[in-house]
Design an enzyme around this catalytic site. Structure first.
Site, mmCIF file in Angstrom:
data_model
loop_
_atom_site.group_PDB
_atom_site.id
_atom_site.type_symbol
_atom_site.label_atom_id
_atom_site.label_comp_id
_atom_site.label_asym_id
_atom_site.label_seq_id
_atom_site.Cartn_x
_atom_site.Cartn_y
_atom_site.Cartn_z
ATOM 1 N N ARG A 139 0.791 -1.236 0.000
ATOM 2 C CA ARG A 139 0.000 0.000 0.000
ATOM 3 C C ARG A 139 0.823 1.286 0.000
ATOM 4 O O ARG A 139 0.253 2.364 -0.045
ATOM 5 C CB ARG A 139 -0.983 0.002 1.169
ATOM 6 C CG ARG A 139 -1.976 -1.116 1.045
ATOM 7 C CD ARG A 139 -3.252 -0.937 1.810
ATOM 8 N NE ARG A 139 -4.062 -2.094 1.523
ATOM 9 C CZ ARG A 139 -3.979 -3.255 2.190
ATOM 10 N NH1 ARG A 139 -3.161 -3.375 3.203
ATOM 11 N NH2 ARG A 139 -4.715 -4.272 1.847
ATOM 12 N N GLY A 199 -1.666 -11.159 8.867
ATOM 13 C CA GLY A 199 -1.635 -12.599 9.114
ATOM 14 C C GLY A 199 -2.764 -13.111 9.995
ATOM 15 O O GLY A 199 -2.671 -14.211 10.547
ATOM 16 N N GLY A 200 -3.846 -12.329 10.102
ATOM 17 C CA GLY A 200 -4.965 -12.687 10.983
ATOM 18 C C GLY A 200 -5.640 -13.998 10.625
ATOM 19 O O GLY A 200 -6.301 -14.604 11.468
ATOM 20 N N GLU A 201 -5.462 -14.471 9.407
ATOM 21 C CA GLU A 201 -6.046 -15.748 8.987
ATOM 22 C C GLU A 201 -5.150 -16.924 9.370
ATOM 23 O O GLU A 201 -5.468 -18.078 9.089
ATOM 24 C CB GLU A 201 -6.295 -15.739 7.472
ATOM 25 C CG GLU A 201 -7.639 -15.150 7.068
ATOM 26 C CD GLU A 201 -7.863 -13.729 7.533
ATOM 27 O OE1 GLU A 201 -7.017 -12.874 7.232
ATOM 28 O OE2 GLU A 201 -8.867 -13.464 8.224
ATOM 29 N N TRP A 265 -3.159 -5.106 9.992
ATOM 30 C CA TRP A 265 -2.661 -5.245 8.619
ATOM 31 C C TRP A 265 -2.903 -4.034 7.728
ATOM 32 O O TRP A 265 -2.369 -3.954 6.626
ATOM 33 C CB TRP A 265 -3.203 -6.511 7.971
ATOM 34 C CG TRP A 265 -4.698 -6.631 7.840
ATOM 35 C CD1 TRP A 265 -5.533 -7.307 8.668
ATOM 36 C CD2 TRP A 265 -5.534 -6.101 6.794
ATOM 37 N NE1 TRP A 265 -6.823 -7.231 8.214
ATOM 38 C CE2 TRP A 265 -6.855 -6.493 7.076
ATOM 39 C CE3 TRP A 265 -5.289 -5.329 5.650
ATOM 40 C CZ2 TRP A 265 -7.934 -6.139 6.258
ATOM 41 C CZ3 TRP A 265 -6.357 -4.972 4.838
ATOM 42 C CH2 TRP A 265 -7.662 -5.380 5.146
ATOM 43 N N ASP A 325 -15.764 -12.400 10.485
ATOM 44 C CA ASP A 325 -14.519 -11.833 9.939
ATOM 45 C C ASP A 325 -14.672 -10.344 9.634
ATOM 46 O O ASP A 325 -14.233 -9.866 8.596
ATOM 47 C CB ASP A 325 -14.041 -12.585 8.686
ATOM 48 C CG ASP A 325 -12.658 -12.122 8.245
ATOM 49 O OD1 ASP A 325 -11.813 -11.857 9.116
ATOM 50 O OD2 ASP A 325 -12.430 -12.002 7.024
#
Ligand code: CA
Ligand code: CA
Length: 595
Positions: A139, A199-201, A265, A325
């Site tokens: 980004r 990396g939350g998943e 993130w 989510d």
């Protein structure tokens, strides 16, 4: 005594050498702390993510305005080249006549801002095992001193010399093999480099770090999962306790907080008036809410952190005990809010949450001042209680517990709106102090979602859920909306067939600029939404435009290249827009001048 004079002599010698070095080499243009603090007011540069660290994305430039915008023509375009053509979500930064723009696969380009001539490029060497959840995006970069600094998909930070492109320092954020990655633009807060992690998943632990931007050395680190210890570091790098985030096991049971998610993130914004960093945090891990009783702080929240001490000053949780989510990572934008109840101006912040609600909080203490929907369909809650700051849930909209299912393998499926890709996602909104409106790139979609059993395994997806995203309407998903934070009214909207995924720019010329996945960069009237100009860049736009003045001419720049989370996670919607073409370039526009 003797020691002291020796010290004085050596200090003097250093001073003389520094002066000689200054005389002997060409004057280096540097980006200072003051440049960054003033970024929102100065039109000759863009030296922060958000056109000012408060994140308003408002430019005082007026050369391009509602009367002249029809004369906007391309000035130059530059391809990012190679075969890595997808998911360009970057915001360019511009200083001293140079543009620095990141590209997919952790690349960074330096370009002559006037002509588009490429000056240098840096291609980060990525290992095979990286695990970015939502495409190979980046980004943007931060500028400080003579450095340009960005985060990479293998969870590193790289600082390069703005002139030569040489690596000055490199630091590891975290272990990519455990699911960590990084894609947000770093920001500079009161002279400190501020970064988050993705990396939350994968059951990572979210956090915000502060570093010395010139050396990369850690100053403090603040975890965003309740129960983890924060640390600070002295000048020699010694690690010291800096207090636990919240209270261990207050909102998490057992050891679940150790893999609790709340990834930061999408980075952070910074408000110099309160010296607070506002970090958004992602979903609690895993997605299956039945695995983790409690509010699961500080997931799905805005967390306000003191820039000097690294301590949490306040937090506001938009989705306590999330089951859909609904990452709370969307940007918290500081603005002066005229409270309709008292008529007083409040130092506030606005956030268009992924869960479909727009929040206005007092940014000094987090108190919820207003909460209203900015999308038309929200299934999970009826609204918010402004006294408690908590949602009024529709409990039946939680996906069911797999343990209660017939075979124990799949819980009851529900249809929920918005979809987990959100009423709004990473695409940054803008705020105009001229119109007192927020310009929110929003999407209308829902999902079938169900839970499945899951346990944590390092480096593996940690969801415990299945899902299919669906459009709610045949004719549109995206809607650019002008939102009044005082009344909650949508003042105008422009519907868009494909989901909007790019950020917004607004200007004192009375304009709002945004791009569409169909490839159009649009300039519309900030008061009415009427389209006054558009240009097709030949591939989808999923990035925020910026503006600055180059040698007296106002320029508009935007990165272009379809990709990001929608094609990867979008289910039925991904199929619906699979005709859109990828790409990788940056486009710059200015007013046509008769010769
Ligand atoms: Ca500026
Ligand atoms: Ca998430």
């Amino acid at each position: 005594m003797q020691k002291q004079s020796l010290l004085k002599r050596s200090t003097l010698a250093v001073a003389v050498m520094a002066a000689m070095a200054f005389v002997g080499s060409p004057a280096m243009a540097e980006v200072t702390k003051a440049d960054i603090l003033n970024d929102a007011k100065t039109t000759n540069d863009v030296v922060s993510f958000g056109l000012g660290t408060q994140g308003q994305r408002f430019s005082p430039a007026t050369q391009i305005n509602t009367k002249t915008v029809a004369n906007l023509v391309p000035a130059w375009s530059m391809s990012f080249g190679g075969e890595k053509q997808r998911g360009q979500e970057s915001q360019p930064v511009i200083a001293n006549g140079k543009m620095f723009v990141t590209a997919s696969y952790s690349r960074l380009f330096a370009v002559d801002a006037k002509t588009g001539k490429k000056l240098w490029k840096y291609e980060h060497r990525l290992p095979d095992g990286i695990m970015p959840c939502c495409d190979v995006i980046n980004r943007g970069a931060a500028l400080y001193g003579n450095l340009v600094i960005f985060a990479t998909l293998d969870a590193q930070l790289v600082a390069l010399d703005q002139d030569s492109g040489k690596v000055v320092w490199k630091e590891k954020l975290e272990d990519y093999a455990a699911g960590y990655s990084a894609s947000a633009a770093p920001i500079i807060a009161n002279g400190k480099l501020i970064t988050g992690v993705s990396g939350g998943e994968f059951g990572v632990v979210g956090r915000i770090d502060a570093r010395d931007p010139m050396t990369g050395k850690l100053l403090w680190t603040r975890p965003t999962v309740e129960g983890h210890m924060g640390y600070k570091f002295d000048a020699s790098g010694n690690k010291m306790d800096n207090g636990i985030s919240g209270t261990t096991n207050a909102t998490w049971t057992g050891d679940l907080w150790k893999t609790g998610g709340a990834a930061t993130w999408n980075g952070a914004t910074y408000d110099p008036e309160t010296n607070l960093i506002f970090a958004g945090t992602g979903n609690p891990a895993p997605w299956n809410s039945h695995n983790r009783p409690g509010d699961n702080l500080f997931s799905c929240s805005t967390v306000a952190i003191d820039a000097d001490t690294g301590k949490i000053v306040w937090h506001f949780q938009g989705t306590p005990h999330d089951g859909w989510d609904f990452d709370g990572v969307n940007e918290f934008v500081s603005f002066d809010f005229k409270d309709p109840k008292t008529g007083k101006i409040v130092k506030a912040g606005g956030k268009a949450d992924r869960n479909g609600f727009f929040f206005v909080n007092d940014r000094t203490n987090g108190k919820l001042l207003n909460a209203f929907p900015f999308v038309k369909q929200i299934s999970w809650a009826k609204g918010f209680d402004l006294n408690t700051g908590r949602p009024m849930y529709n409990m039946e909209n939680y996906p069911g517990d797999p343990a209660a299912g017939a075979d124990g393998k799949k819980g009851a499926s529900v249809f929920a709106a918005p979809s987990f890709l959100g009423g709004k996602n990473q695409m940054q909104m803008a705020y105009s102090p001229q119109t007192n409106l927020f310009y929110v790139p929003s999407n209308e979609w829902g999902m079938d979602i169900w839970n499945e059993p899951v346990s944590y395994k390092k480096g593996a997806a940690y969801l415990g859920a299945g899902f299919t995203i669906k459009a709610l309407h045949d004719d549109y998903i995206g809607a650019m909306r002008a939102v009044d934070p005082a009344t909650g009214k949508i003042v105008w909207e422009n519907k868009n067939y494909a989901p909007l995924w790019g950020g917004v720019l607004t200007t004192a010329g009375g304009l709002v600029f945004y791009g569409t996945p169909e490839g159009f960069l649009k300039g519309v009237d900030a008061k009415t939404g009427k389209e006054l100009w558009s240009f097709n860049v030949g591939t989808g736009i999923v990035a925020p435009p910026v503006t600055w003045e180059q040698d007296g001419e106002q320029m508009i720049a935007v990165a272009a290249g379809w990709g990001g989370a929608v094609p990867l996670w979008g289910g039925d919607v991904a199929k619906r827009v699979n005709y859109l073409e990828q790409g990788g370039s940056v486009w710059v526009f200015k007013l046509h001048k008769a010769k």
